[in-house]
Design a protein around this motif. Structure first.
Motif, PDB file in Angstrom:
ATOM      1  N   SER A 117       0.625  -1.116   0.006  1.00  0.00           N
ATOM      2  CA  SER A 117       0.017  -0.055   0.106  1.00  0.00           C
ATOM      3  C   SER A 117       0.921   1.160  -0.053  1.00  0.00           C
ATOM      4  O   SER A 117       2.132   1.214   0.238  1.00  0.00           O
ATOM      5  CB  SER A 117      -0.809  -0.068   1.339  1.00  0.00           C
ATOM      6  N   LYS A 118       0.335   2.381  -0.375  1.00  0.00           N
ATOM      7  CA  LYS A 118       1.010   3.713  -0.309  1.00  0.00           C
ATOM      8  C   LYS A 118       1.678   3.730   1.099  1.00  0.00           C
ATOM      9  O   LYS A 118       2.806   4.200   1.137  1.00  0.00           O
ATOM     10  CB  LYS A 118       0.096   4.829  -0.505  1.00  0.00           C
ATOM     11  N   SER A 119       1.032   3.531   2.193  1.00  0.00           N
ATOM     12  CA  SER A 119       1.765   3.904   3.249  1.00  0.00           C
ATOM     13  C   SER A 119       2.695   2.863   3.842  1.00  0.00           C
ATOM     14  O   SER A 119       3.552   3.302   4.503  1.00  0.00           O
ATOM     15  CB  SER A 119       0.455   3.614   4.590  1.00  0.00           C
ATOM     16  N   GLU A 120       2.472   1.667   3.308  1.00  0.00           N
ATOM     17  CA  GLU A 120       3.652   0.555   3.497  1.00  0.00           C
ATOM     18  C   GLU A 120       4.912   1.052   2.691  1.00  0.00           C
ATOM     19  O   GLU A 120       6.045   0.978   3.320  1.00  0.00           O
ATOM     20  CB  GLU A 120       3.181  -0.876   3.124  1.00  0.00           C
ATOM     21  N   LEU A 121       4.653   1.339   1.604  1.00  0.00           N
ATOM     22  CA  LEU A 121       5.645   1.981   0.723  1.00  0.00           C
ATOM     23  C   LEU A 121       6.222   3.215   1.438  1.00  0.00           C
ATOM     24  O   LEU A 121       7.882   3.356   1.262  1.00  0.00           O
ATOM     25  CB  LEU A 121       5.340   2.416  -0.724  1.00  0.00           C
ATOM     26  N   GLU A 122       5.866   4.233   1.924  1.00  0.00           N
ATOM     27  CA  GLU A 122       6.260   5.281   2.533  1.00  0.00           C
ATOM     28  C   GLU A 122       7.254   4.951   3.641  1.00  0.00           C
ATOM     29  O   GLU A 122       8.079   5.302   4.072  1.00  0.00           O
ATOM     30  CB  GLU A 122       5.282   6.224   3.060  1.00  0.00           C
TER      31      GLU A 122
ATOM     32  N   ASP B 272       3.879   6.627  -8.928  1.00  0.00           N
ATOM     33  CA  ASP B 272       2.557   6.288  -9.641  1.00  0.00           C
ATOM     34  C   ASP B 272       1.315   6.152  -8.918  1.00  0.00           C
ATOM     35  O   ASP B 272       0.284   5.644  -9.436  1.00  0.00           O
ATOM     36  CB  ASP B 272       3.143   4.706 -10.311  1.00  0.00           C
ATOM     37  N   LYS B 273       1.504   6.043  -7.516  1.00  0.00           N
ATOM     38  CA  LYS B 273       0.192   5.837  -6.776  1.00  0.00           C
ATOM     39  C   LYS B 273      -0.770   6.831  -6.891  1.00  0.00           C
ATOM     40  O   LYS B 273      -0.410   8.300  -7.070  1.00  0.00           O
ATOM     41  CB  LYS B 273       0.565   5.661  -5.427  1.00  0.00           C
TER      42      LYS B 273
ATOM     43  N   GLU C  45      10.043   3.335   2.436  1.00  0.00           N
ATOM     44  CA  GLU C  45      11.190   4.439   1.842  1.00  0.00           C
ATOM     45  C   GLU C  45      11.875   5.014   3.024  1.00  0.00           C
ATOM     46  O   GLU C  45      13.116   5.272   2.747  1.00  0.00           O
ATOM     47  CB  GLU C  45      10.306   5.451   1.050  1.00  0.00           C
TER      48      GLU C  45
ATOM     49  N   GLU D  63      10.624   4.777  -4.620  1.00  0.00           N
ATOM     50  CA  GLU D  63      10.147   6.092  -5.351  1.00  0.00           C
ATOM     51  C   GLU D  63       9.396   6.022  -6.515  1.00  0.00           C
ATOM     52  O   GLU D  63       8.257   7.000  -6.557  1.00  0.00           O
ATOM     53  CB  GLU D  63      11.714   6.661  -5.714  1.00  0.00           C
TER      54      GLU D  63
ATOM     55  N   LEU E  82       5.786   4.854  -5.613  1.00  0.00           N
ATOM     56  CA  LEU E  82       4.969   6.011  -4.954  1.00  0.00           C
ATOM     57  C   LEU E  82       4.637   7.133  -5.932  1.00  0.00           C
ATOM     58  O   LEU E  82       3.265   7.549  -5.745  1.00  0.00           O
ATOM     59  CB  LEU E  82       5.953   6.622  -3.575  1.00  0.00           C
TER      60      LEU E  82
END
Length: 430
Positions: A8-13, A429-430, A16, A424, A427
């Motif tokens: 998910s976006k939060s997991e990717l953040e 592309d999200k 990162e 990067e 994220l």
């Protein structure tokens, strides 16, 4: 384990953030690592040092045919050097010319001669409205540099696991008279490490070019650069000269090779192999270019190796140095990136390079991150004509020059940078 694309976006953040912390620590170490070119290591160069003693002030300077190698003469190389390189090409010695130190120099001369004087009586390329070359990609940047220098239009041909896309090659070559050649590294290709299949070699030999002066530029740079002594672990391909002869196309191919990464880069010997008709065409130019190349160096090389068995035994010494490095890179990539869905790579059985494909649009970013962390890679895009990788995904890895310890550290940096660039990208592309 999830792939990066499944996060998910939060997991990717969160990922990162952790990767950036690791990256900052790497930067603080002040590393200086270089994997930009496929240079032999110091240990590999040491293998050939005693060759310098083969010809000295107390030596007999006579070649097998009685020629004094200190003097002028023998345009196409001394007999024993011709036989040594013929064994590499797997062809008769009378189909070989031994040049100076660089096969790249021969390839440049071959294109230059075709450009200014034509091929076997055909119109010089400089007098034509359009000249084109096929370029298997990813491929060797210095090949592409030669054709770009002469203003020749380069056409990308995708590499497959069996070599260039032969459907595309056959169609283009048969339909366009402006296509005059194709660059090929048939065994342990630069940078993928792929060797052409028997079917691919057969199809090359049976090409039906629209241009009478079309030639296959067959660069045997890594023909004997195996990583394993076991024959079953070595790639073997059919002999292109034999295949062309059998197909009724004896003049279709030019072959190139050298000992640059076998003995001393810049001080080896290089050779050219082709049909007798092609060789006679080449010699018409050569006789104005030189009286003869460095015969003392040719003599030195032949006396050092003794025979083909001696040459192959020497190559196994190289393999002992190279194999652990290739295995370390493969293991590091598999462990660090294998389940993440963000990279694929080749696992060659020989040659000098490993090809790494990252997510589209990430190669330049990975190379830049590595540079800022103290590690120099071959520039992203270098494996494509004009330095333009249309997907910005390919990176050439050259494991030969660093020590095994340095290589281990370099792999850690590379894996980290691939992860960071991928996060990067995802994220964005999200």
């Amino acid at each position: 384990m999830k792939t990066y694309a499944e996060l998910s976006k939060s997991e990717l953040e969160e990922l990162e953030k952790k990767l950036l912390e690791k990256y900052a620590k790497v930067q603080e170490q002040g590393m200086k690592l270089d994997m930009s070119r496929g240079k032999p290591s110091t240990a590999q160069l040491d293998l050939s040092v005693t060759m310098l003693d083969m010809v000295n002030s107390g030596s007999d300077f006579m070649s097998n045919d009685g020629t004094d190698c200190r003097n002028y003469g023998i345009l196409d190389g001394i007999p024993e050097a011709k036989q040594m390189m013929a064994d590499v090409f797997e062809c008769p010695a009378d189909q070989v010319i031994v040049y100076g130190t660089s096969s790249l120099n021969i390839m440049y001369d071959t294109v230059s001669r075709s450009y200014t004087h034509g091929v076997m009586g055909n119109t010089p390329w400089c007098k034509l409205d359009s000249v084109k070359f096929l370029c298997p990609v990813p491929g060797y940047d210095r090949h592409f540099g030669i054709t770009e220098f002469f203003g020749i239009e380069m056409i990308n041909v995708p590499m497959t696991e069996e070599g260039p896309d032969m459907d595309m090659v056959e169609e283009l070559v048969a339909s366009d008279e402006a296509i005059k050649g194709i660059w090929c590294v048939p065994k342990y290709q630069n940078p993928t490490g792929i060797s052409y299949s028997a079917e691919t070699v057969h199809r090359f030999a049976n090409l039906k070019p629209a241009a009478k002066d079309f030639r296959i530029y067959w660069d045997n740079a890594y023909a004997i650069h195996h990583l394993y002594e076991d024959k079953d672990m070595q790639d073997q391909i059919p002999n292109i000269l034999d295949e062309c002869e059998a197909a009724g196309n004896p003049d279709l191919v030019y072959q190139f090779a050298s000992t640059s990464k076998i003995t001393f880069p810049g001080a080896g010997i290089a050779a050219f192999s082709a049909s007798k008709a092609n060789l006679e065409d080449v010699k018409k130019q050569m006789k104005f270019q030189t009286i003869g190349h460095d015969k003392l160096n040719q003599l030195r090389h032949r006396r050092f190796f003794g025979d083909h068995d001696g040459l192959m035994a020497h190559m196994m010494k190289h393999a002992e140095i190279m194999r652990p490095k290739f295995e370390l890179v493969e293991q590091s990539l598999r462990t660090g990136l294998g389940d993440l869905g963000i990279a694929t790579w080749t696992a060659p059985k020989g040659g000098y390079f490993i090809s790494l494909d990252v997510l589209d649009g990430c190669a330049k970013r990975v190379v830049a991150l590595c540079k800022d962390a103290g590690m120099i890679l071959t520039g992203a895009g270098a494996t494509y004509p004009y330095g333009k990788d249309p997907r910005d995904c390919n990176i050439r890895i050259a494991p030969s020059y660093p020590t095994i310890e340095e290589l281990g550290e370099a792999c850690k940096v590379l894996v980290l940078c691939v992860k960071l660039a991928s996060v990067e990208k995802l994220l964005a592309d999200k």
